[in-house]
Design an enzyme around this catalytic site. Structure first.
Site, short mmCIF file in Angstrom:
data_model
loop_
_atom_site.label_atom_id
_atom_site.label_comp_id
_atom_site.label_asym_id
_atom_site.label_seq_id
_atom_site.Cartn_x
_atom_site.Cartn_y
_atom_site.Cartn_z
N THR A 73 0.82 -1.22 0.00
CA THR A 73 0.00 0.00 0.00
C THR A 73 0.85 1.26 0.00
O THR A 73 0.52 2.24 -0.67
CB THR A 73 -0.92 0.02 1.24
N SER A 81 1.38 -7.53 -1.17
CA SER A 81 2.02 -8.60 -0.40
C SER A 81 1.18 -9.87 -0.33
O SER A 81 1.65 -10.91 0.11
CB SER A 81 2.42 -8.13 0.99
N THR A 89 1.40 -4.63 4.09
CA THR A 89 1.20 -5.02 5.50
C THR A 89 0.57 -6.41 5.64
O THR A 89 0.72 -7.05 6.67
CB THR A 89 0.29 -4.01 6.23
N ASP A 90 -0.14 -6.86 4.59
CA ASP A 90 -0.94 -8.08 4.77
C ASP A 90 -0.10 -9.30 5.15
O ASP A 90 -0.53 -10.12 5.97
CB ASP A 90 -1.74 -8.38 3.49
N1 ASP Z 1 -2.85 -5.37 0.24
C1 ASP Z 1 -1.77 -4.54 0.72
C2 ASP Z 1 -0.50 -5.38 0.77
O1 ASP Z 1 -0.33 -6.14 1.67
C3 ASP Z 1 -2.09 -3.98 2.05
C4 ASP Z 1 -1.05 -3.08 2.66
O2 ASP Z 1 0.06 -2.94 2.23
O3 ASP Z 1 -1.41 -2.44 3.69
O4 ASP Z 1 0.31 -5.27 -0.13
#
Ligand code: ASP
Length: 329
Positions: free
Chosen positions: A12, A54, A85-86
């Protein structure tokens, strides 16, 4: 001034709005252009390794990150990896096993909102991560929302708020206030880190639901070298449904089973209840104790990348790496 390598992998933090939803489009140079204050913190070189959400991150990418840090290890004082973050907690755990004893900081960070949005946590997290990478903070950790979490102890516990991560069964390594790190814990390190370049990905994870029977475990054990079962409470398996016989059969064939818990905090203690007792005393099922599920998954992939011999697997599993397990008997 410390020299830091910024390694971009997507997420993100690097995302932009597209017609089909947020997608990682920005590279590390573009990310740096949002934090001009970085020039007062450290000297940064940047490198774009991947551009992934991710959700698409896989063990081969953990090995790529490891190789990248190994190649550049001597030239920099610290490393920052920007990451979605995932699955960041899985990557942090995996890097903790693949790069052991690093005296230099290896920091993962990301954000819940893209760096180009008016309201975003990206800039603070990125700058905080670069600050931490310039400090005496050995080993792998996640820097997020003003907190420093040990790489083997992180879990994503909120899907939207800025406070996305929690530290499981372990204190924070430190906190950041107004750009200053207050370090509570310093992880021990080696003179030279030990790098590993092999993982066995034949590791499955099964979450137990009430009334479950052995079919799912049979399916997964047939296709894996190890099965991690997230059971209930301190740990146990339903008496009905043929679980005990299922595990006995597959373990006789050399498969490994680890019992952990669906409960986020305080870990397993499988011997306490009758429903768990025989799994340990008769079957030699291993248990996670205070390890996070993310760490158990990564640790089993790392261990099985080196050996399939049960006694050695058990020894390695219960030997702490980066403070991942403290409560074993
Ligand atoms: N879907 C995103 C990822 O994990 C979410 C994030 O980065 O907060 O790449």
């Amino acid at each position: 001034m410390k020299r830091i390598l910024l390694i971009g992998t997507g997420g993100t933090i690097a995302s932009d709005v597209t017609q089909t939803g947020l997608a990682p489009e920005l590279n590390t140079r573009q990310l740096l252009s949002y934090i001009p204050g970085v020039a007062d913190v450290c000297e940064v070189d940047s490198l774009q390794l991947l551009s992934l959400d991710s959700t698409d991150m896989a063990p081969e990418h953990w090995l790529m990150m490891t190789r990248c840090i190994r190649e550049h290890f001597d030239r920099y004082d610290g490393f920052v990896i920007t990451h979605g973050t995932d699955t960041m907690a899985y990557t942090a755990a995996a890097l903790s096993y693949l790069i052991q004893g690093s005296g230099k900081p290896i920091i993962l960070t990301g954000a819940q909102k893209p760096i180009g949005f008016d309201s975003t946590d990206s800039k603070t997290n990125l700058l905080d991560a670069l600050r931490c990478a310039s400090e005496d903070l050995p080993g792998v950790s996640i820097v997020f929302n003003g907190q420093v979490i040990l790489g083997t102890r992180a879990r994503k516990t909120r899907s939207k708020s800025f406070q996305a991560f929690s530290s499981i069964n372990y204190p924070l390594l430190g906190v950041l206030h107004d750009g200053k790190l207050l370090r509570y814990i310093r992880q021990p390190s080696l003179e030279r880190p030990i790098f590993y370049d092999n993982l066995n990905t034949r590791v499955s994870l099964m979450k137990l639901v009430p009334g479950a029977s052995r079919e799912q475990a049979d399916f997964l054990l047939e296709r894996s070298d190890a099965l991690i079962i997230e059971s209930f409470g301190v740990g146990g398996l339903p008496s009905a449904g043929g679980f005990y016989e299922c595990l006995e059969k597959w373990m006789d064939e050399g498969k490994l089973v680890v019992l952990t818990t669906q409960v986020a905090n305080e870990g397993s203690d499988v011997g306490v209840y009758h429903v768990g007792y025989h799994l340990k005393s008769n079957l030699r099922v291993m248990e996670a104790y205070d390890m996070s599920t993310e760490a158990v998954v990564a640790k089993m992939m790392w261990i099985l990348g080196q050996t399939r011999e049960r006694q050695e697997v058990e020894r390695l599993f219960y030997t702490p790496v980066a403070s991942d397990i403290l409560w074993k008997e």
